[in-house]
Motif scaffolding. Structure first.
Motif: not given
Lengths: 452, 49
Positions: A110-111, A113-115, A117-118, A121-122, A158, A166, A209, A212-213, A216
């Motif tokens: 999960p962590g 995936v969070v990074i 998908v973002n 934009t980073i 998803i 994003n 951010m 994106t969330a 999903m």
């Protein structure tokens, strides 16, 4: 000057033609394989020049040129050269490899995936397509692993569409010629208090951010999109094979970390050097490190957003010259007398890009930015606080930048739909929901915290 | 833009919320440690970059 209902006729025709072309393109009445929306807008500008001549208010090339801003165009081209260098050096493959290693740490799946998908934009490239194309194998890979682990095929969609929306929005805050730079430049040029290059960046990134969330989450709860499992499985296997076969070169890692650290230093120190010069320095260093050719660099240049930007500038130049934005402000003023009020109208126009999603957000952003800015200034004239203009602009920019995600006319969403084997346009709704929420969040951030 | 406490608070806060929302979206509990740390890292990176 001929007037209809107190509105300049030529300006009104310009507005009707502009929105008519956008709607006709979206509805498929103008076949995009014959006349893409960018070309249709150029043609519209040409028709408007002829109409202006016939109606006795001729406009010249100079009037249109005045609205073409070179800085974001050159920054965009320099940004593409950096992207081309990074791709050729294997930096994006290095990024995928690092993500795979991350998934085996405390972050877990999960962590990571969070990074993942973002990431677009980073790193905020000048066009979301750069990272969307480069990292989509990683999104599919992680999506597939998740889907297999939870026995829910929809999880793959998803992850992929979270990543896609994003990426779509990431060209807004990009310092490498992003859409935001145009708004900041225009507002700063008109003396809107405190606005300078980079003022809208943080609010946009934070809003993205949430875009994106929420996208999903809406796909998880409401808009379930089941991908073609066979297609994903074969792509995942192909990706694994490719990675084993090709590996990631040392130059790829060096280029990745050089860019990552270099861009961080630029953001932190903000040197008084044009971003184009810095980017060309990045390109030269990566070329030397990874021994890549000029051909590789040119391969990184995507014409689509450059043409979208130029066509947007040209149609905006024609609309400014024939007074369409004055007509637009008059119409919006009338609308503001209804229960909508000025705030309601502002909400409406900030969301226009996603209501009429073009294949590149730059089309509608460049075309309407002068009008949005004028309406923002009008809002301050009637007594709203001065921050109202940057609030409206930032919200509009986030919305415009992200709008290429849900566009059915070959937007970035199409990359995900093609890879997952889902119907064209199926990812539009959840993305629109996320973008709508993110637009509001961008406005709230500027309103509460200013240019943080 | 300058680095301010507000920027880091908002960015990290939204990062955490987005981490929690993504956790739910991909079938985990909202307080899954990995997703929250991921959101925190993303928020920090967004603020720094």
């Amino acid at each position: 000057m001929i007037e209809v209902f107190g509105l300049n006729l030529l300006g009104l025709i310009g507005l009707i033609l502009f929105f008519g072309v956008l709607i006709a393109s979206l509805r498929g009445w103008i076949p995009q394989d014959i006349l893409p929306v960018q070309s249709a807008l150029m043609l519209t500008a040409f028709i408007l020049i002829i109409l202006a001549f016939i109606l006795g208010k001729p406009i010249g090339l100079k009037d249109i040129q005045m609205n073409i801003y070179l800085h974001p165009i050159t920054a965009l081209i320099a940004g593409f050269l950096v992207a081309g260098a990074l791709e050729a050096a294997g930096a994006f493959k290095a990024a995928i490899n690092i993500l795979e290693k991350l998934s085996k740490t405390t972050l877990g799946l999960p962590g990571t995936v969070v990074i993942l998908v973002n990431i677009p934009t980073i790193f905020a490239m000048p066009c979301g397509r750069i990272l969307a194309a480069a990292l989509i194998p990683a999104a599919i890979l992680f999506g597939y692993i998740l889907a297999r682990e939870h026995k829910q095929p929809a999880l793959a969609s998803i992850v992929v569409f979270g990543f896609i929306v994003n990426a779509a929005a990431s060209c807004g805050p990009s310092p490498l010629g992003g859409i935001g730079m145009v708004g900041e430049g225009m507002a700063g040029g008109l003396g809107v208090a405190g606005v300078q290059l980079g003022s809208f960046v943080n609010a946009q990134q934070i809003a993205i951010m949430m875009i994106t969330a929420v996208t999903m989450l809406s796909m998880s709860l409401v808009f379930k999109i089941t991908p073609d499992e066979l297609l994903i499985a074969s792509e995942e296997k192909a990706e694994e094979k490719r990675e084993k076969k090709e590996g990631v070169s040392r130059e790829g890692y060096i280029s990745f970390f050089f860019f990552f650290i270099g861009i961080a230093i630029v953001f932190i120190t903000q040197p008084p050097i044009p971003i184009q010069t810095i980017l060309i320095f990045f390109v030269v260093v990566i070329m030397l490190v990874a021994k890549i050719s000029v051909k590789d660099l040119i391969g990184g240049v995507i014409l689509h957003p450059i043409m979208a930007m130029i066509s947007g500038f040209i149609i905006a130049g024609a609309l400014v010259a024939i007074g369409s934005f004055d007509v637009m402000i008059q119409i919006l003023n009338v609308l503001a007398q209804t229960p909508l009020g000025y705030i309601g109208v502002a909400v409406l126009i900030a969301n226009i890009p996603t209501i009429l999603p073009m294949p590149c957000g730059r089309i509608i952003a460049m075309a309407l930015m002068p009008g949005i800015l004028l309406f923002g200034l009008r809002m301050t004239e009637i007594g709203l606080p001065e921050i109202a203009t940057p609030i409206l602009l930032t919200a509009f920019i986030v919305n415009a930048a992200a709008s290429c995600g849900p566009s059915p006319l070959g937007g970035i969403g199409g990359i995900g739909e093609g890879n997952l084997g889902t119907a064209i346009g199926s990812s539009g709704r959840p993305q629109q929901v996320g973008i709508m929420i993110g637009t509001g969040i961008a406005a709230v951030i500027i309103s509460f915290f200013g240019f943080i | 833009m300058a680095y301010t406490i507000e920027l880091f608070m908002v960015s990290v806060g939204v990062g955490l919320i987005s981490g929690a929302l993504i956790n739910i979206s991909i079938g985990y509990k909202f307080h899954n440690k990995g997703g929250l740390i991921g959101g925190l890292i993303v928020g920090l990176l967004m603020a720094i970059l």
